[in-house]
Design an enzyme around this catalytic site. Structure first.
Site, PDB file in Angstrom:
ATOM      1  N   THR A  25       2.295  -3.190   8.599  1.00 19.08           N
ATOM      2  CA  THR A  25       2.682  -3.862   9.763  1.00 19.08           C
ATOM      3  C   THR A  25       4.030  -4.496  10.124  1.00 19.08           C
ATOM      4  O   THR A  25       4.562  -4.959   8.974  1.00 19.08           O
ATOM      5  CB  THR A  25       1.523  -4.955   9.763  1.00 19.08           C
ATOM      6  OG1 THR A  25       0.313  -4.120   9.634  1.00 19.08           O
ATOM      7  CG2 THR A  25       1.316  -5.501  11.052  1.00 19.08           C
ATOM      8  N   THR A  41       0.755  -1.475  -0.030  1.00 20.41           N
ATOM      9  CA  THR A  41       0.022   0.101   0.035  1.00 20.41           C
ATOM     10  C   THR A  41       0.937   1.169   0.121  1.00 20.41           C
ATOM     11  O   THR A  41       1.938   1.326   0.832  1.00 20.41           O
ATOM     12  CB  THR A  41      -0.964  -0.074   1.265  1.00 20.41           C
ATOM     13  OG1 THR A  41      -1.691  -1.333   1.260  1.00 20.41           O
ATOM     14  CG2 THR A  41      -1.832   1.167   1.256  1.00 20.41           C
ATOM     15  N   GLU A  74      -6.502  -5.833   4.250  1.00 18.12           N
ATOM     16  CA  GLU A  74      -6.419  -6.763   3.228  1.00 18.12           C
ATOM     17  C   GLU A  74      -7.571  -6.912   2.238  1.00 18.12           C
ATOM     18  O   GLU A  74      -8.161  -7.825   1.742  1.00 18.12           O
ATOM     19  CB  GLU A  74      -6.400  -8.228   3.866  1.00 18.12           C
ATOM     20  CG  GLU A  74      -5.238  -8.252   4.938  1.00 18.12           C
ATOM     21  CD  GLU A  74      -4.269  -9.515   4.408  1.00 18.12           C
ATOM     22  OE1 GLU A  74      -4.262 -10.116   3.520  1.00 18.12           O
ATOM     23  OE2 GLU A  74      -3.185  -9.680   5.322  1.00 18.12           O
TER      24      GLU A  74
END
Length: 384
Positions: free
Chosen positions: A159, A127, A367
């Site tokens: 993350t 992203t 996701e």
């Protein structure tokens, strides 16, 4: 006959993780959550248990299990806390899995053992700021200069990208532009600490407060050409396949949160007294909890089916989207209902349901948003 019972090995794993979550995570996670501290001690214990190596072969330090085993572990962890669960999910399906699925033998031997041990974490840099669900709108670029890639660009919401044990981020980057204007997107490993690779301060988030999330920037970052993961120009397709698997994992995590809401409410309504009766005796509460259990049960069946098709090597994209959509909706709805059942106490951070409420919304976004899942399901049905 279809049999939904877990076999002995799966059930043993599920029970082991359930016991760990209640004994090791539950007593400390509330304080860590409010301090927004990464749970290093818990991660270390999960590593010792082999959870980060569940779906990987023993030759790379894994446990020789499968993706469904990972899903069972995620569900049990998320019944207690989603920050811990997403740390495991991202460490396995986003950090290590791209290397295992598409990496060279040398890359696997170099990176997978420590990732499987949980002594190292990897990130998944897809992203970008302004990109959101449009993952194909990659602007980060990697140009070849001799025997090196030179990377420039940025990534958002990544993350496990800035912990003390983060060792790498696999990023997508444009490595060429075709004559028709189509971008050639490739995946490249960038080790932590590489000059020019900057990790921004952690985000201030609504939920997942013990999860590590950062924006990343790359300014003339140089890495060897052999850090290319898989086939040049196939990076975007590779990452999409990783996301298909990840949606099943997020569905399992969502089911865990939904089940955690049921668990907490069942305990609460047996003790809470209002107007002279335990509130569990009121039909309005009974019906609300029944609805919560139905959502959880059906969502679990959805991710079980998606996982079973995945493990059999059958197409499972549609089922993964269905599972992710249904389970994330169930998590959000159950968190809202649980907070309502708890009343004012549900708004207090000392009660787990408040944490569940804060953690649930991102499950409808990460996701692939719910809207993206509906788009994918419609596409598989041939609607357009």
């Amino acid at each position: 006959m279809i049999d939904f019972r877990l076999d002995e090995e799966y059930e043993s794993l599920r029970k082991t993780v359930e016991d760990f979550a209640h004994a090791e995570v539950a007593p400390v996670i509330g304080e860590l959550y409010e301090k927004e501290e990464f749970p290093y001690a818990i991660v270390a214990k999960m590593g010792e248990m082999g959870l980060f190596g569940l779906p990987f072969p023993e030759e790379f330090g894994g446990m020789g299990g499968d993706y469904f085993a990972l899903c069972l572990a995620l569900e049990e962890l998320a019944r207690v806390d989603s920050s811990v669960a997403i740390t495991l999910e991202a460490g396995v399906s986003l950090g290590a899995m791209p290397i295992f699925r598409f990496g060279t033998q040398e890359q696997k031997e170099k990176w997978l053992p420590s990732l499987c041990e949980g002594t190292a974490l990897g990130g998944f840099g897809l992203t970008e700021p302004g990109g959101g669900s449009d993952a194909g709108a990659t602007r980060t670029r990697a140009s070849q200069d001799g025997d090196e890639w030179v990377i420039n660009g940025s990534k958002a919401f990544i993350t496990n990208s800035g912990t003390d044990i983060t060792r790498l981020v696999t990023v997508t980057a444009v490595t060429d532009v075709m004559e028709n204007g189509r971008k050639e997107i490739s995946a490249i490993i960038v080790p932590s600490g590489t000059p020019g690779f900057q990790v921004a301060p952690k985000y201030s988030k609504v939920g997942w407060n013990c999860s590590d999330t950062h924006e990343l920037s790359f300014a003339d970052v140089r890495v060897p050409l052999e850090n290319l993961v898989g086939v040049r120009g196939r990076g975007y397709a590779q990452f999409l396949s990783i996301l298909d698997e990840g949606r099943v994992a997020i569905a399992a995590l969502s089911v865990g949160l939904a089940q955690g809401c049921v668990d907490e409410c069942l305990k609460y309504v047996k003790d809470r007294v209002a107007f002279g009766k335990r509130i569990g005796e009121y039909q309005a509460i009974q019906f609300k909890i029944a609805d919560m259990e139905v959502r959880t049960h059906t969502s679990r069946l959805a991710y079980y089916q998606a996982a079973s098709k995945m493990l059999r090597g059958e197409p499972f994209k549609k089922e993964a989207s269905i599972a992710k959509l249904v389970a994330s909706n169930a998590a959000m709805d159950n968190a809202r209902d649980a907070t309502q059942i708890f009343g004012g106490y549900g708004f207090m951070n000392e009660f787990p349901v408040s944490r569940f409420y804060r953690d649930a919304k991102i499950l409808e976004i990460g996701e692939g948003t719910s809207e993206v899942q509906k788009m994918l399901i419609s596409r598989h049905l041939g609607v357009a």
